[in-house]
Design a protein around this motif. Structure first.
Motif, PDB file in Angstrom:
ATOM      1  N   UNK A  65       0.802  -1.234   0.000  1.00 39.04           N
ATOM      2  CA  UNK A  65       0.000   0.000   0.000  1.00 39.04           C
ATOM      3  C   UNK A  65       0.831   1.278   0.000  1.00 39.04           C
ATOM      4  N   UNK A  66       1.913   1.314   0.776  1.00 42.06           N
ATOM      5  CA  UNK A  66       2.740   2.523   0.838  1.00 42.06           C
ATOM      6  C   UNK A  66       3.479   2.769  -0.474  1.00 42.06           C
ATOM      7  N   UNK A  67       3.742   1.703  -1.233  1.00 42.52           N
ATOM      8  CA  UNK A  67       4.482   1.841  -2.491  1.00 42.52           C
ATOM      9  C   UNK A  67       3.641   2.447  -3.604  1.00 42.52           C
ATOM     10  N   UNK A  68       2.323   2.527  -3.408  1.00 41.18           N
ATOM     11  CA  UNK A  68       1.442   3.046  -4.449  1.00 41.18           C
ATOM     12  C   UNK A  68       1.602   4.549  -4.670  1.00 41.18           C
ATOM     13  N   UNK A  69       1.955   5.271  -3.623  1.00 45.27           N
ATOM     14  CA  UNK A  69       1.995   6.730  -3.720  1.00 45.27           C
ATOM     15  C   UNK A  69       2.995   7.193  -4.784  1.00 45.27           C
ATOM     16  N   UNK A  93      -2.774   7.189  -3.864  1.00 44.34           N
ATOM     17  CA  UNK A  93      -1.936   8.270  -4.378  1.00 44.34           C
ATOM     18  C   UNK A  93      -1.155   7.942  -5.628  1.00 44.34           C
ATOM     19  N   UNK A  94      -1.555   6.893  -6.365  1.00 48.77           N
ATOM     20  CA  UNK A  94      -0.858   6.558  -7.614  1.00 48.77           C
ATOM     21  C   UNK A  94      -0.948   7.725  -8.591  1.00 48.77           C
ATOM     22  N   UNK A  95       0.129   7.948  -9.331  1.00 45.39           N
ATOM     23  CA  UNK A  95       0.116   9.020 -10.331  1.00 45.39           C
ATOM     24  C   UNK A  95      -0.816   8.661 -11.485  1.00 45.39           C
ATOM     25  N   UNK A  96      -0.653   7.446 -12.027  1.00 47.07           N
ATOM     26  CA  UNK A  96      -1.509   6.924 -13.081  1.00 47.07           C
ATOM     27  C   UNK A  96      -1.699   5.427 -12.846  1.00 47.07           C
ATOM     28  N   UNK A  97      -2.790   4.900 -13.424  1.00 48.41           N
ATOM     29  CA  UNK A  97      -3.097   3.476 -13.277  1.00 48.41           C
ATOM     30  C   UNK A  97      -3.396   2.895 -14.652  1.00 48.41           C
ATOM     31  N   UNK A  98      -2.760   1.763 -14.954  1.00 45.13           N
ATOM     32  CA  UNK A  98      -3.041   1.012 -16.174  1.00 45.13           C
ATOM     33  C   UNK A  98      -3.732  -0.284 -15.764  1.00 45.13           C
ATOM     34  N   UNK A  99      -5.015  -0.431 -16.139  1.00 46.61           N
ATOM     35  CA  UNK A  99      -5.793  -1.607 -15.784  1.00 46.61           C
ATOM     36  C   UNK A  99      -5.805  -2.568 -16.965  1.00 46.61           C
ATOM     37  N   UNK A 100      -5.504  -3.831 -16.685  1.00 49.12           N
ATOM     38  CA  UNK A 100      -5.568  -4.827 -17.755  1.00 49.12           C
ATOM     39  C   UNK A 100      -7.002  -4.945 -18.279  1.00 49.12           C
ATOM     40  N   UNK A 101      -7.116  -5.438 -19.496  1.00 48.98           N
ATOM     41  CA  UNK A 101      -8.439  -5.620 -20.096  1.00 48.98           C
ATOM     42  C   UNK A 101      -9.077  -6.905 -19.568  1.00 48.98           C
ATOM     43  N   UNK A 102     -10.401  -7.017 -19.561  1.00 50.70           N
ATOM     44  CA  UNK A 102     -11.336  -5.899 -19.640  1.00 50.70           C
ATOM     45  C   UNK A 102     -11.304  -5.132 -18.327  1.00 50.70           C
ATOM     46  N   UNK A 103     -11.707  -3.863 -18.351  1.00 52.17           N
ATOM     47  CA  UNK A 103     -11.606  -3.043 -17.149  1.00 52.17           C
ATOM     48  C   UNK A 103     -12.466  -3.606 -16.024  1.00 52.17           C
ATOM     49  N   UNK A 104     -13.538  -4.308 -16.358  1.00 54.19           N
ATOM     50  CA  UNK A 104     -14.428  -4.910 -15.367  1.00 54.19           C
ATOM     51  C   UNK A 104     -15.235  -6.005 -16.052  1.00 54.19           C
ATOM     52  N   UNK A 105     -15.863  -6.903 -15.284  1.00 49.94           N
ATOM     53  CA  UNK A 105     -16.684  -7.941 -15.912  1.00 49.94           C
ATOM     54  C   UNK A 105     -17.885  -7.384 -16.668  1.00 49.94           C
ATOM     55  N   UNK A 106     -18.373  -6.212 -16.260  1.00 52.80           N
ATOM     56  CA  UNK A 106     -19.492  -5.565 -16.936  1.00 52.80           C
ATOM     57  C   UNK A 106     -19.349  -4.060 -16.775  1.00 52.80           C
TER      58      UNK A 106
END
Length: 347
Positions: A65-69, A93-106
């Protein structure tokens, strides 16, 4: 007075499965300081907290969790966790987030992420956009003076995806987060980039087939775009040999993208043929490296032409839009099956 060299960007990869490890390796090749945070113990080995397979330093639930900032965070967990893990990264506090596909089940499942005040910091993985062949094809489509028809397909045999693992135990086999519409959402995404926003006209979605899985094994979609293109998309887990590509036919000629051969062929209205080969597209790490560079360098709010030209991932809005089209196809396909059953019952 010389300036101090800047430190490499810090990347935290959440999830250490095959795609998480690939992200970790690729971002390290791009010069990032990479940390790998597994969801569960996968038997990763290494010395002094460094993963042997990727060279990334390891985190656990106490240090993660602390490494996310201020980090660039890659969410490469199971689809059912994508939204929760992305929200944790943003709130951490992440600067940007890259979410793998698909972003969600729906699309509905992505609602909390879509409502987050920092939603504009979210990318959704779409590595086909980073193919040089795709970017060339988009330029050629843009030169067509009139619309036409397009066929997009991705067809393969699911057991061949990971021969060392029983495909029935993979997420692909699960009805709530697998299936071709979610797994192959890349085709939905890049087709909307090529031809414009779709209006779904019909869909056939097959859960039955030769595979012993609960998820959809095949889907065929038909839509129309404001750019006057009629588009069909065929996705399945049930074909051999594997094949993937796009064919566009119009009064101005024919365009063909063969993904497996990394070629784009243009046949003019007069029959003149030009074919280009994009060798870099055959190396998955090079393609994902292009996506990684663009995602680190740009913001999702950058102009669409700049994002596409650089091979950047999809925005959150685009990622959710692709999943919503899959939801609509599933619902439409169910209506088709109900109607057929009703007709058979009357005959």
């Amino acid at each position: 007075m010389s300036s101090q060299p800047s430190s490499p960007p810090r990347v935290v990869v959440r999830g250490s499965g095959s795609i998480g490890q690939r992200h970790a390796r690729v971002f390290r090749q791009e010069g990032a300081d990479v940390w790998l945070w597994p969801v569960r113990d996968r038997g990763l080995t290494g010395l002094a907290g460094v993963d042997e397979a990727t060279g990334a330093r390891l985190l656990d639930d106490s240090s993660g969790p602390a490494a996310l900032r201020d980090a660039f965070v890659v969410v490469a967990t199971d689809t059912s966790r994508h939204v929760a893990d992305a929200l944790e990264a943003l709130d951490g506090g992440a600067e940007k987030v890259l979410v793998e596909k698909p972003v969600a089940p729906s699309a509905d499942a992505a609602e909390a992420l879509d409502a987050h005040p920092r939603r504009s910091a979210v990318w959704v993985a779409a590595p086909l956009r980073a193919h040089e062949g795709f970017r060339h094809l988009r330029r050629l489509v843009g030169r067509l003076h009139r619309g036409g028809s397009a066929h997009v397909w991705c067809q393969s045999w699911l057991p061949d995806w990971r021969p060392d693992r029983d495909y029935r135990e993979s997420y692909s086999a699960r009805a709530d987060e697998g299936g071709v519409l979610r797994d192959l959402v890349h085709e939905i995404d890049h087709a909307t980039v090529l031809f414009g926003r779709p209006l779904l006209l019909g869909a056939v979605v097959d859960s039955g087939g030769p595979l012993d899985v609960e998820s959809d094994q095949a889907a065929t979609l038909l839509w129309r775009t404001a750019g006057d293109f009629a588009v069909t998309v065929r996705l399945d887990y049930t074909s051999r040999p594997a094949s993937r590509g796009v064919v566009v036919r119009s009064p101005d000629g024919t365009l063909e993208w063969d993904v497996a051969r990394a070629t784009v062929r243009h046949t003019s209205a007069g029959g003149e043929v030009t074919e280009q080969v994009f060798d870099h597209d055959l190396d998955r790490d090079l393609v994902m490296g292009a996506q990684a560079r663009a995602a680190m360098a740009l913001r999702p709010s950058a102009p669409v032409d700049e994002r596409v030209a650089r091979g950047a991932p999809a925005t959150l809005t685009e990622g959710i839009g692709a999943v919503r089209l899959c939801d609509e196809a599933r619902a439409t396909g169910a209506l088709v099956i109900d109607d057929l059953a009703h007709r058979e019952g009357r005959s």
